[in-house]
Design a protein around this motif. Structure first.
Motif, PDB file in Angstrom:
ATOM      1  N   GLU A 149       4.609  -2.676   2.189  1.00  0.00           N
ATOM      2  CA  GLU A 149       2.945  -2.026   3.275  1.00  0.00           C
ATOM      3  C   GLU A 149       1.981  -2.974   4.146  1.00  0.00           C
ATOM      4  N   ARG A 173      -0.294  -7.428  -4.050  1.00  0.00           N
ATOM      5  CA  ARG A 173      -0.105  -6.644  -5.153  1.00  0.00           C
ATOM      6  C   ARG A 173       1.545  -5.872  -4.772  1.00  0.00           C
ATOM      7  N   VAL A 224       3.502  -2.350  -6.541  1.00  0.00           N
ATOM      8  CA  VAL A 224       3.241  -0.922  -7.085  1.00  0.00           C
ATOM      9  C   VAL A 224       4.612  -0.577  -7.165  1.00  0.00           C
ATOM     10  N   TYR A 263       7.212   2.290  -8.730  1.00  0.00           N
ATOM     11  CA  TYR A 263       7.074   4.125  -8.343  1.00  0.00           C
ATOM     12  C   TYR A 263       8.468   4.276  -9.147  1.00  0.00           C
ATOM     13  N   ALA A 281       3.604   6.733  -9.582  1.00  0.00           N
ATOM     14  CA  ALA A 281       4.394   4.454  -9.748  1.00  0.00           C
ATOM     15  C   ALA A 281       3.929   4.892 -10.884  1.00  0.00           C
ATOM     16  N   TRP A 314       4.437   1.704 -12.828  1.00  0.00           N
ATOM     17  CA  TRP A 314       3.164   0.382 -13.337  1.00  0.00           C
ATOM     18  C   TRP A 314       2.833  -0.519 -11.547  1.00  0.00           C
ATOM     19  N   ALA A 315       1.851  -1.140 -11.752  1.00  0.00           N
ATOM     20  CA  ALA A 315       1.493  -2.742 -10.520  1.00  0.00           C
ATOM     21  C   ALA A 315       1.030  -3.635 -10.897  1.00  0.00           C
ATOM     22  N   THR A 362      -1.295  -7.620 -10.027  1.00  0.00           N
ATOM     23  CA  THR A 362      -1.386  -7.863  -8.398  1.00  0.00           C
ATOM     24  C   THR A 362      -1.869  -9.199  -9.295  1.00  0.00           C
TER      25      THR A 362
END
Length: 230
Positions: free
Chosen positions: A104, A176, A178, A180, A187, A189-190, A192
């Motif tokens: 991303e 970060r 993420v 999916y 989503a 979990w994330a 950072t």
């Protein structure tokens, strides 16, 4: 002294006898149990009893305050489950076999200073770490993946004069990730991780590498595998 004789003697001298006035005070808020009289004075009855009752009330209030401050926190923890087990991690993260890694990109102003390389540096390093780990099979088509890992390098905006006591701080660049669920696109979990600041270019680069390593270590914990010791 005989008040009658005193009156006669004063009349003989051409004076008038004025009887001694006696004052008593027993207001509605002061319980009268005993009256002590002193000639020409004003006596407040029951003052000792009132003082004793006030001291008893104060001691009772202090006792209740101590009891509440000791018992109430435990009651709140029990009511809201502060000591309960943490919320579960989505099972699909541990059950998945294949992953598509999505790049991303990166926010502007981070390359070539303070970090060496290009905007794909986080993507490249995470891809290499996932291949070395071997927990998931990396696929080139998201349609054949159980999960999609989307990685991004952020440079969040924030205050120039931070005050941490108010919940604000000067932000640091962040890596970060993420996770999916590919079939539903939700989503799951994330993670950072901040990249610590530095003065030298080489220190910036080392901190970048440390942040990616820390993110992968956290991912291993989420996926159900304890990270290996360094």
């Amino acid at each position: 002294m005989d008040s009658g004789k005193d009156a006669s003697r004063l009349r003989g001298m051409g004076l008038k006898h004025r009887p001694e006035r006696k004052f008593y005070h027993s207001g509605p808020d002061i319980p009268v149990q005993k009256r002590n009289h002193r000639p020409g004075g004003i006596v407040f009855a029951g003052s000792r009893e009132v003082a004793a009752k006030g001291a008893l009330t104060m001691r009772t209030g202090v006792l209740w305050f101590c009891l509440v401050t000791m018992v109430l926190p435990g009651m709140v923890r029990a009511a809201y489950g502060a000591d309960s087990a943490p919320a579960p991690i989505p099972a699909k993260i541990a059950q998945a076999k294949t992953v598509f890694l999505s790049n991303e990109g990166s926010d502007g102003g981070l390359f070539p200073h303070p970090f060496t390389g290009t905007e794909s540096r986080a993507y490249n390093q995470l891809y290499a770490a996932l291949r070395q780990w071997g927990r998931y099979d990396l696929v080139g088509d998201p349609a054949g993946a159980d999960l999609v890992f989307a990685v991004q390098l952020l440079a969040p905006k924030g205050p120039q004069n931070a005050d941490k006591t108010k919940g604000a701080s000067d932000p640091l660049p962040q890596v970060r990730l993420v996770i999916y669920d590919r079939p539903t696109h939700y989503a799951l979990w994330a993670i950072t991780w901040p990249i610590e600041g530095a003065n030298l270019q080489k220190t910036h680069d080392r901190n970048f590498d440390d942040a990616v390593d820390a993110l992968v270590s956290e991912l291993k914990s989420v996926a159900g595998q304890a990270p290996s010791a360094p």
